[in-house]
Design an enzyme around this catalytic site. Structure first.
Site, mmCIF file in Angstrom:
data_model
loop_
_atom_site.group_PDB
_atom_site.id
_atom_site.type_symbol
_atom_site.label_atom_id
_atom_site.label_comp_id
_atom_site.label_asym_id
_atom_site.label_seq_id
_atom_site.Cartn_x
_atom_site.Cartn_y
_atom_site.Cartn_z
ATOM 1 N N ASP A 74 -1.465 -0.895 6.174
ATOM 2 C CA ASP A 74 -1.601 -0.351 7.520
ATOM 3 C C ASP A 74 -2.717 -1.010 8.305
ATOM 4 O OD1 ASP A 74 -3.869 0.672 6.417
ATOM 5 O OD2 ASP A 74 -3.204 2.755 6.393
ATOM 6 N N ASP A 108 0.872 -1.170 0.000
ATOM 7 C CA ASP A 108 0.000 0.000 0.000
ATOM 8 C C ASP A 108 0.911 1.222 0.000
ATOM 9 O OD1 ASP A 108 -2.342 1.672 0.489
ATOM 10 O OD2 ASP A 108 -1.527 1.881 2.508
ATOM 11 N N ASP A 152 -6.829 -1.535 4.115
ATOM 12 C CA ASP A 152 -6.077 -2.599 3.431
ATOM 13 C C ASP A 152 -6.449 -3.981 3.965
ATOM 14 O OD1 ASP A 152 -4.494 -0.833 1.853
ATOM 15 O OD2 ASP A 152 -3.347 -0.370 3.650
#
Length: 651
Positions: free
Chosen positions: A535, A336, A539
């Site tokens: 995180d 990410d 996600d």
């Protein structure tokens, strides 16, 4: 083989006195077995009465075979056969042919091997449980009646706790007053103390250094990050990797095969007149002993438990042996962007004033107004002024205009700050600033325009900052043969700008959480096993979908601890290559141990037929190989990484 459990744990679970637990009793019974064997030999030399010798021999069997028999019977109740049963049957067979000493020696070395295994693997577990010592038993709580010393277990959410220099924090909390450096290495693995001030989060088990802090408790001691770490790692050590599960299934079938083969070996050769029954029966007991797969079965859990412990001490928490083993075969890693490859916080990157010499004035005016706002971009502008030690003017009549910007009065003049779409309605924009605005937006930066008293002051550009170590980590992963992709919900320009800086292989922009799941699935179909680094908030679906989910920032994210398979304690990207190397090393050690164990079994079985291997030597080779594989896992995956970690910390 025996399950590893500490003396205190056994006593607590069974509500029995410590001296009645296996962890306390088995090592002492090993000593009793040895003494009984020596006593029996002495009595035979002294030609003592046969009954006395028999009683001592039976004592050696009872002491040496007690826990093996308990384990074998427990497995039988579950309709399983294991190595405990093989050892007990071999010892009883030796007694039947009046080879008491050989049988007792087998039980002695077998129980001694179990004790050594428990000690070695227990070292791995204790390396984690030592975290419990980081909890202070008492804390100083501030109240209406002053400071009171209370038990940590009685601390409630919202209590204000006084932390003096040299004290460990009892709970997770927020600093309400004071400033100090805090050693967070037990939680995040950071080698250097971290400065903490008002508004900063602190964690239970960390060590306060010179200053004094007032900390407001965020949760009770039973629900701190440290408590969750200990629970999670304990659960991980009890979980099984695919290789381990396969070997456990193999053990049951193999043990059945050995018992059937030995039974046939006992009956058929004497029945055909090839050998006499007594010598053949003795050889059958040797065969049963040396064919036992003790070393083979223990090779995997010993290595994986040690690796999990080594990782946890360095800030990498594997949720189980399956994920430790799975990480070794990952072909690609998807990151990410926000909060992972970047710091997740905007910062001022460019200041362009109408008058090139007035950048300080631009920032001074903008920061004065933005200091009244809670917006992340506003905080970044105020932080930039603070970093340059620019004093801020008095502000009145502050007003936030959602989705557009802010307005306030500074020294009697109206100041407007906001997006170009909002402020460009207020008049023509200088050509030089217009060119700069388009250039900065093409770079993926957010542009804010500043206007005072109807006159343009300039523009401020902000962007999420790349983690300094990100590019180096991506290069390291490429050298390891791992492909890297970046997933983000940001627009294509922002994504490409970050991607060019860090050097990822593929970029996927404008993704919703469900889109990230789709990308991960597509990559796994094309490449193979994929790890997802995020995180742990939006996600989470991708973390759960990937072969291995890796959560960043676990010290403050409950979702990361719940969703991910692997948690990095602290936002340290360098732990990802470390975790991959550790998992690969664990697999190498496992296969070293498996190969060694199989080689020893083949050698001992061959020796039993070719050179009439005596039972004591067969026992020594069998139990010796078991201890060797355990110690190999402990040394390679716990002790050596710890030495390397301490050297790196000193450096």
């Amino acid at each position: 083989m025996a399950t590893v459990i500490t003396t205190q744990e056994t006593a607590a679970v069974s509500n029995r006195p410590i001296w009645l637990t296996q962890a306390w009793l088995e090592p002492r019974l090993v000593v009793v077995t040895l003494v009984a064997i020596v006593t029996s030999l002495i009595l035979e030399q002294l030609e003592a009465p046969p009954l006395a010798i028999l009683i001592v021999n039976i004592l050696s069997y009872v002491a040496g075979g007690l826990f093996g028999t308990i384990g074998a019977l427990s497995s039988l109740r579950e309709k399983r056969l294991d190595v405990d049963m093989l050892m007990i049957l071999a010892a009883l067979g030796a007694a039947l042919v009046d080879q008491w000493h050989e049988g007792a020696t087998l039980l002695f070395l077998f129980s001694l091997s179990n004790v050594l295994q428990d000690y070695a693997i227990g070292r791995s577990r204790q390396a984690i449980r030592v975290l419990l010592k980081l909890y202070p038993s008492e804390a100083k709580v501030k109240g209406p009646n002053g400071v009171q010393v209370v038990k940590v277990s009685t601390i409630r959410v919202g209590d204000l706790i006084l932390i003096e220099p040299g004290e460990r924090l009892p709970v997770d909390g927020i600093v309400k007053a004071g400033r100090s450096a805090v050693d967070q290495s037990p939680i995040t693995g950071e080698s250097m103390p971290v400065e903490k001030g008002v508004g900063d989060k602190v964690f239970a088990g960390t060590l306060n250094q010179q200053g004094m802090l007032d900390v407001e408790a965020l949760q009770p001691a039973s629900d701190t990050v440290l408590a969750r770490i200990i629970k999670m790692v304990e659960e991980a050590q009890d979980s099984k990797a695919p290789t381990e599960r396969f070997l456990e299934t193999f053990e049951q079938r193999y043990a059945t095969l050995i018992i059937v083969a030995v039974a046939l070996f006992i009956v058929i050769p004497p029945a055909l007149g090839w050998v006499d029954f007594t010598s053949n029966f003795y050889r059958a007991m040797v065969l049963m002993t040396v064919a036992s797969p003790c070393a083979l079965v223990i090779s995997t859990p010993a290595s994986f438990i040690s690796a999990i412990a080594a990782g946890a001490r360095s800030g990498v928490l594997f949720k189980g042996g399956a994920y430790l083993e799975g990480l070794a075969v990952v072909k690609a890693i998807t990151f990410d962007k926000t909060g992972t490859l970047t710091q997740g916080k905007p910062a001022v990157t460019d200041l362009i004033a109408c008058d090139e010499s007035d950048e300080t004035e631009l920032l001074r005016v903008a920061a004065a107004v933005e200091s009244r706002s809670e917006h992340p971009l506003a905080k970044a502008v105020a932080a930039a002024a603070h970093a340059r030690q620019i004093p801020l003017d008095e502000v009145t009549d502050f007003e936030a205009i959602p989705g557009r910007g802010v307005q306030a009065i500074v020294h009697g003049q109206i100041v407007n700050i906001g997006s170009p779409q909002y402020l460009l309605q207020n008049g023509d924009f200088p050509a030089r600033l217009s060119e700069a605005r388009h250039r900065l937006e093409d770079e993926g930066k957010t542009v804010m325009l500043v206007q005072r008293g109807g006159q343009w002051l300039g523009l401020i550009a902000l962007a999420d900052q790349l983690r300094p170590e990100a590019k180096g980590i991506i290069e390291t992963l490429h050298k390891m043969g791992v492909k890297v992709a970046m997933l983000t919900g940001d627009n294509e320009k922002v994504a490409q700008n970050i991607a060019q800086q860090v050097g990822v292989d593929q970029v996927y922009a404008g993704l919703m959480p469900e889109d990230k799941v789709t990308v991960v699935k597509e990559l796994e179909a094309k490449i193979g096993a994929v790890a997802m680094v995020g995180d742990g908030v939006n996600d989470a679906p991708a973390l759960a979908t990937a072969s291995i989910g890796i959560a960043m920032g676990a010290a403050g994210t409950d979702v990361a601890l719940e969703t991910a398979d692997l948690v990095l304690m602290g936002d340290r990207l360098e732990l990802i290559p470390y975790a991959i190397n550790l998992s690969k090393k664990a697999r190498r050690v496992v296969w070293q141990n498996i190969s060694f164990a199989i080689a020893v079994i083949v050698l001992l079985i061959t020796s039993a037929f070719v050179v009439n291997l005596p039972l004591p030597l067969g026992v020594l080779g069998h139990e010796g190989s078991t201890v060797i594989v355990v110690m190999n896992g402990l040394l390679s995956l716990l002790i050596i990484p710890e030495i390397q970690r301490q050297r790196a910390k000193k450096a």
